[in-house]
Design an enzyme around this catalytic site. Structure first.
Site, mmCIF file in Angstrom:
data_model
loop_
_atom_site.group_PDB
_atom_site.id
_atom_site.type_symbol
_atom_site.label_atom_id
_atom_site.label_comp_id
_atom_site.label_asym_id
_atom_site.label_seq_id
_atom_site.Cartn_x
_atom_site.Cartn_y
_atom_site.Cartn_z
ATOM 1 N N THR A 128 0.868 -1.191 0.000
ATOM 2 C CA THR A 128 0.000 0.000 0.000
ATOM 3 C C THR A 128 0.897 1.230 0.000
ATOM 4 O O THR A 128 2.111 1.114 0.140
ATOM 5 C CB THR A 128 -0.883 0.035 1.272
ATOM 6 O OG1 THR A 128 -0.037 0.250 2.408
ATOM 7 C CG2 THR A 128 -1.662 -1.255 1.458
ATOM 8 N N ASP A 129 0.294 2.409 -0.135
ATOM 9 C CA ASP A 129 1.097 3.632 -0.115
ATOM 10 C C ASP A 129 1.862 3.771 1.197
ATOM 11 O O ASP A 129 3.000 4.219 1.235
ATOM 12 C CB ASP A 129 0.200 4.871 -0.322
ATOM 13 C CG ASP A 129 -0.277 4.957 -1.765
ATOM 14 O OD1 ASP A 129 0.294 4.237 -2.616
ATOM 15 O OD2 ASP A 129 -1.226 5.709 -2.035
ATOM 16 N N CYS A 130 1.204 3.391 2.283
ATOM 17 C CA CYS A 130 1.867 3.530 3.593
ATOM 18 C C CYS A 130 2.755 2.334 3.947
ATOM 19 O O CYS A 130 3.669 2.450 4.745
ATOM 20 C CB CYS A 130 0.838 3.796 4.686
ATOM 21 S SG CYS A 130 -0.631 2.774 4.565
ATOM 22 N N TYR A 131 2.417 1.167 3.357
ATOM 23 C CA TYR A 131 3.226 -0.037 3.602
ATOM 24 C C TYR A 131 3.657 -0.625 2.256
ATOM 25 O O TYR A 131 3.021 -1.536 1.744
ATOM 26 C CB TYR A 131 2.403 -1.084 4.366
ATOM 27 C CG TYR A 131 2.090 -0.711 5.795
ATOM 28 C CD1 TYR A 131 3.090 -0.683 6.757
ATOM 29 C CD2 TYR A 131 0.785 -0.414 6.177
ATOM 30 C CE1 TYR A 131 2.794 -0.369 8.077
ATOM 31 C CE2 TYR A 131 0.486 -0.102 7.489
ATOM 32 C CZ TYR A 131 1.489 -0.076 8.441
ATOM 33 O OH TYR A 131 1.210 0.232 9.740
#
Lengths: 502, 128
Positions: A128-131
């Site tokens: 994901t964008d954060c992970y």
């Protein structure tokens, strides 16, 4: 007379508390009387050490760089739950390895970590964008984990029904190996040392109560899953820090033909507050009875063969239908004793103080069976009703013709009153033709030991029979043993038509 | 002493055990035997001092002989003293001592292997 928990804790703190195990208590009560025992004893320690499948642990791994939101997680190729946000997981004791099957499982991962061995973490994610990270593989020791918290949904069964087997073949169950023809009785449980058996009304055991869990100081969370104390089958949900546990009191195990499980050592110290506690903790093996169930019946309602108590089970043999049958335990009484003794030492040395429940556990609960809104397929749903059968006095040639005409490989054989008496297959007939001898009639070559199915039986049970006996058809019979149909491997194909797979 | 004897039955189906008994005069106790049309395996028990004689005679008759120094063995570091093996064993090899610790009477073992499968802790092994 009664004592308060703070009086008892004060004695524990100044080292003057009199602590005994639940095994010692009956003799003390009979020697000193109930009042005398209440005055003399401050704490009774209990202990049990047995296979507790419903066990596992929560882990937090900390974040990797770049970080990953783990969705599928394996520890030494044993899958752990991936639905707990980024780097948390829960590993269940009975989960089996993807590569080593029942040789290795969640229980072994827990034992390996406690033993100081390194365990391989492997995880994947869609990113994901954060992970952004998609995969990770790393070797971990217990000390590398931020938290490793054992949390067992169903432990410390108050007692457990014993098991035997009336069939003519060995059964492999979670109650261990059950020999044919009631060849043995297998049981589990610490009897007079069991925690809930020493507090059956759950006055002392409840949320927040300190316990011994696999060598660490843990705590009762509350009632366990399937908690059913009304019938004498209470359970506890418990927790403790894996980092303080010892291999001495937790062991991975494999029940042959069943799977992986974890042996858990668990003990609870009970404060002797009043005469009711004295009476409850004076319980003897003779006072705790269980049923011996027949595991031949593959149903949740297994027939009771007889009632026994733990003193009889522990004696090494019992009488069953006029015969002496050996009994053996799956749980370890020696280890249960060790747990109670160790816990006794902790309390004597002031390492553990007692507490009353912050929230009581219901002592009257009854666990119910599953609510099933749909029934699985039954034999009558898929069996072949156009069954061709043959009379036992017919000639073999007639049987051969019938087999050809009916395009089948199995002919149920009936007698004059229409009752199933045998079965002949194309193999039996080929054999009779290839080796012509005295046999002329169907009854001369038929197999008389016929494995049958009942119309209301679940298809899964019938399939198990086909596999166990290595056969390809089961005549379906009514209560009078009259043939209603036949279930062959071909009929099982109907299951894939979609009707039952919705 | 226990010997595990394997023989093939190809050549004229010699009655090996019977012949060894006749030739040596040693009374052999057959504890377990699996014999089919082509080969056989027998676990036999013979007095310790005649073990070599029986073994050599068997070998001279074409059998393979394995002298079993140990029967079933217990790994005490794995055993949790549950006792699951006790009721499984047909020969009463296992029992509890007064402290509920598992004890073994190895001499009674006929290496059937039932306990090996029944042990949840993988603590029992047999040499064959």
């Amino acid at each position: 007379m009664h004592k308060t928990i703070s009086q008892i804790n004060e004695r524990i703190r100044d080292g003057s508390a009199r602590v005994v195990t639940a095994e010692e208590m009956p003799a003390i009560v009979s020697e000193l009387g109930e009042q005398g025992a209440l005055k003399e004893v401050d704490v009774v320690t209990t202990g049990t050490f047995g296979a507790m499948c419903s066990s596992g642990a929560f882990f937090n791994f900390g974040h990797a760089e770049p970080p990953i939101r783990m969705e599928r997680i394996w520890l030494n190729n044993v899958e752990a739950y991936g639905g707990l946000a980024a780097v948390d997981t829960y590993i269940g004791a009975t989960q089996q390895s993807d590569t080593r099957e029942d040789e290795y499982g969640g229980a072994h991962v827990l034992e390996d970590l406690v033993a100081g061995k390194s365990v391989e973490l492997r995880a994947s994610s869609r990113g994901t964008d954060c992970y952004p990270r998609r995969t990770i593989t790393t070797e971990l020791l217990l000390e590398n984990l931020n938290q490793a918290i054992m949390c067992n949904p169903r432990n410390a069964y108050q007692r457990y029904n014993a098991a035997t087997n009336t069939t003519d073949r060995t059964l492999h169950t979670y109650m261990g190996t059950l020999l044919p023809g009631c060849g043995n009785v297998s049981y589990s449980g610490a009897g007079l040392l069991n925690p809930i058996s020493n507090d059956p009304h759950l006055r002392l055991i409840g949320s927040g109560v300190p316990i011994f869990l696999c060598g660490a100081q843990g705590m009762v969370i509350g009632e366990g899953t399937q908690h059913s104390p009304a019938g004498g089958f209470g359970t506890l949900m418990v927790t403790g820090d894996l980092k303080h546990m010892s291999q001495e009191y937790m062991r991975a195990a494999t029940m042959t033909g069943y799977g992986v499980t974890l042996y858990v050592g668990l003990g609870i110290p009970l404060p002797v507050l009043d005469i009711d506690v004295v009476r409850a903790t004076a319980v003897r093996n003779e006072d705790i009875s269980v049923d011996i169930l027949d595991y031949a019946v593959p149903s949740r309602n297994r027939p009771v063969i007889r009632k026994v108590n733990y003193a009889e089970l522990r004696s090494g043999s019992i009488e069953l239908n006029g015969e002496e049958v050996k009994t053996s335990s799956l749980s370890s009484f020696r280890k249960a004793r060790q747990v109670a003794e160790e816990l006794k030492g902790w309390v004597e040395q002031g390492k553990m103080q007692l507490a009353l429940p912050t929230r009581p556990i219901d002592a009257k609960n009854v666990s119910r069976p599953m609510h099933q809104s749909t029934q699985g397929p039954r034999v009558l749903d898929i069996m072949d009703r156009q069954v061709v059968s043959i009379h036992e006095d017919e000639e073999i040639k007639t049987a051969a013709k019938k087999l050809l005409k009916g395009e089948t490989n199995h002919l149920p054989v009936i007698n004059g009153t229409g009752v199933l008496v045998g079965i002949v297959t194309t193999f039996d007939i080929s054999k009779a033709v290839a080796n012509p001898g005295k046999a002329h009639l169907v009854k001369d070559i038929m197999k008389t030991k016929v494995i049958t199915a009942k119309p209301e039986e679940a298809v899964d049970i019938a399939v198990q029979k086909l596999e166990q006996y290595n056969i390809s058809a089961l005549p379906v019979v009514d209560a009078d043993h009259r043939v209603l149909g036949i279930l062959t491997a071909m009929n099982l194909g109907k299951l894939f038509g979609g009707r039952w797979l919705k | 002493m226990k010997l595990l004897v394997n023989f093939s039955r190809g050549k004229g189906r010699k009655p090996i055990i019977a012949q060894v008994v006749r030739d040596t005069g040693v009374l052999i106790n057959v504890e377990r035997a699996v014999i089919d049309s082509s080969e056989g395996e027998a676990l036999i028990d013979v007095p310790d001092d005649q073990c070599k004689l029986v073994s050599d005679t068997m070998i001279s008759l074409g059998a393979r002989v394995h002298i079993l120094e140990h029967s079933v063995s217990l790994d005490e570091s794995e055993c949790v003293d549950c006792g699951a093996c006790i009721s499984i064993c047909p020969r009463e090899v296992f029992s509890f001592d007064p402290e509920w610790k598992l004890s073994l009477d190895e001499k009674r073992c006929v290496l059937c292997g039932k306990c090996v499968d029944a042990c949840p802790s993988h603590a029992l092994t047999t040499p064959v």
